[in-house]
Motif scaffolding. Sequence first.
Motif, PDB file in Angstrom:
ATOM      1  N   ALA A  13       8.767  -8.626  27.526  1.00  0.00           N
ATOM      2  CA  ALA A  13       8.152  -7.359  28.448  1.00  0.00           C
ATOM      3  C   ALA A  13       6.881  -7.929  28.699  1.00  0.00           C
ATOM      4  N   LEU A  14       6.634  -7.163  29.917  1.00  0.00           N
ATOM      5  CA  LEU A  14       5.318  -7.423  30.749  1.00  0.00           C
ATOM      6  C   LEU A  14       4.799  -6.018  30.689  1.00  0.00           C
ATOM      7  N   LEU A  15       3.594  -5.617  30.244  1.00  0.00           N
ATOM      8  CA  LEU A  15       3.052  -4.334  30.255  1.00  0.00           C
ATOM      9  C   LEU A  15       1.930  -4.608  31.270  1.00  0.00           C
ATOM     10  N   MET A  56      10.740 -13.470  21.825  1.00  0.00           N
ATOM     11  CA  MET A  56      10.665 -12.311  22.172  1.00  0.00           C
ATOM     12  C   MET A  56       9.221 -11.753  22.030  1.00  0.00           C
ATOM     13  N   ALA A  57       8.544 -11.617  23.135  1.00  0.00           N
ATOM     14  CA  ALA A  57       7.008 -11.362  23.217  1.00  0.00           C
ATOM     15  C   ALA A  57       6.842 -10.344  24.323  1.00  0.00           C
ATOM     16  N   LEU A  58       5.605  -9.434  23.691  1.00  0.00           N
ATOM     17  CA  LEU A  58       5.283  -8.432  24.711  1.00  0.00           C
ATOM     18  C   LEU A  58       3.710  -9.209  25.378  1.00  0.00           C
ATOM     19  N   TYR A  59       3.931  -9.408  26.509  1.00  0.00           N
ATOM     20  CA  TYR A  59       2.653  -9.586  27.379  1.00  0.00           C
ATOM     21  C   TYR A  59       1.870  -8.482  27.840  1.00  0.00           C
ATOM     22  N   THR A  60       0.724  -8.133  27.681  1.00  0.00           N
ATOM     23  CA  THR A  60       0.036  -7.321  28.397  1.00  0.00           C
ATOM     24  C   THR A  60      -0.890  -7.907  29.191  1.00  0.00           C
ATOM     25  N   LEU A  61      -1.221  -7.417  30.472  1.00  0.00           N
ATOM     26  CA  LEU A  61      -1.932  -8.179  31.523  1.00  0.00           C
ATOM     27  C   LEU A  61      -2.789  -6.951  32.261  1.00  0.00           C
ATOM     28  N   GLU A  84       9.188  -3.536  19.108  1.00  0.00           N
ATOM     29  CA  GLU A  84      10.519  -4.316  19.464  1.00  0.00           C
ATOM     30  C   GLU A  84      10.336  -5.571  19.682  1.00  0.00           C
ATOM     31  N   HIS A  85       8.910  -6.082  19.904  1.00  0.00           N
ATOM     32  CA  HIS A  85       8.690  -7.526  20.106  1.00  0.00           C
ATOM     33  C   HIS A  85       8.022  -8.005  18.951  1.00  0.00           C
ATOM     34  N   GLN A  86       8.395  -9.409  18.513  1.00  0.00           N
ATOM     35  CA  GLN A  86       7.832 -10.125  17.478  1.00  0.00           C
ATOM     36  C   GLN A  86       6.421 -10.563  17.853  1.00  0.00           C
ATOM     37  N   GLN A  87       5.867 -10.823  19.086  1.00  0.00           N
ATOM     38  CA  GLN A  87       4.604 -11.189  19.163  1.00  0.00           C
ATOM     39  C   GLN A  87       4.116 -10.597  20.517  1.00  0.00           C
TER      40      GLN A  87
END
Length: 91
Positions: free
Chosen positions: A24-26, A1-6, A83-86
Motif C-alpha cells: 500500500a502507498l499512503l 507486504m509493506a506500507l509505504y508513506t510518501l 495490515e502490513h508487516q513493514q
Amino acid sequence: MALYTLDNPDHLPQVAPLLTREDALLLLGAATTLLFTNREQLQKSHATIKALNDDMMVLGLQLDQETGEFSASYKDWVDLALEHQQHVHWR
C-alpha cells in the motif's frame, strides 16, 4: 507486504518500481497532489493507493467521484499499518 508513506512527490519515480500488489502507498502532505497529477503512474503499480484526507484539505484539493476512492482518514492509516508487516517512509 509493506506500507509505504510518501510525503515528497519528487520521490515517486524511486518508490513506484518497489510497489507490488500486496503493498500500500499512503500519500501524505505535498505528495497528495500526485493523486491529481500522476494518477495513471500510481495505478500502474497495482498497489493499494490512498491519500490522507486532512492533507488534501489543507492544500485545497477537492475530492471528486474519481479521487474519492483514494481518500484515507487517520483511522485508515492505522488500519493499513496493522495490515502490513513493514513500514517504509519516504521523505
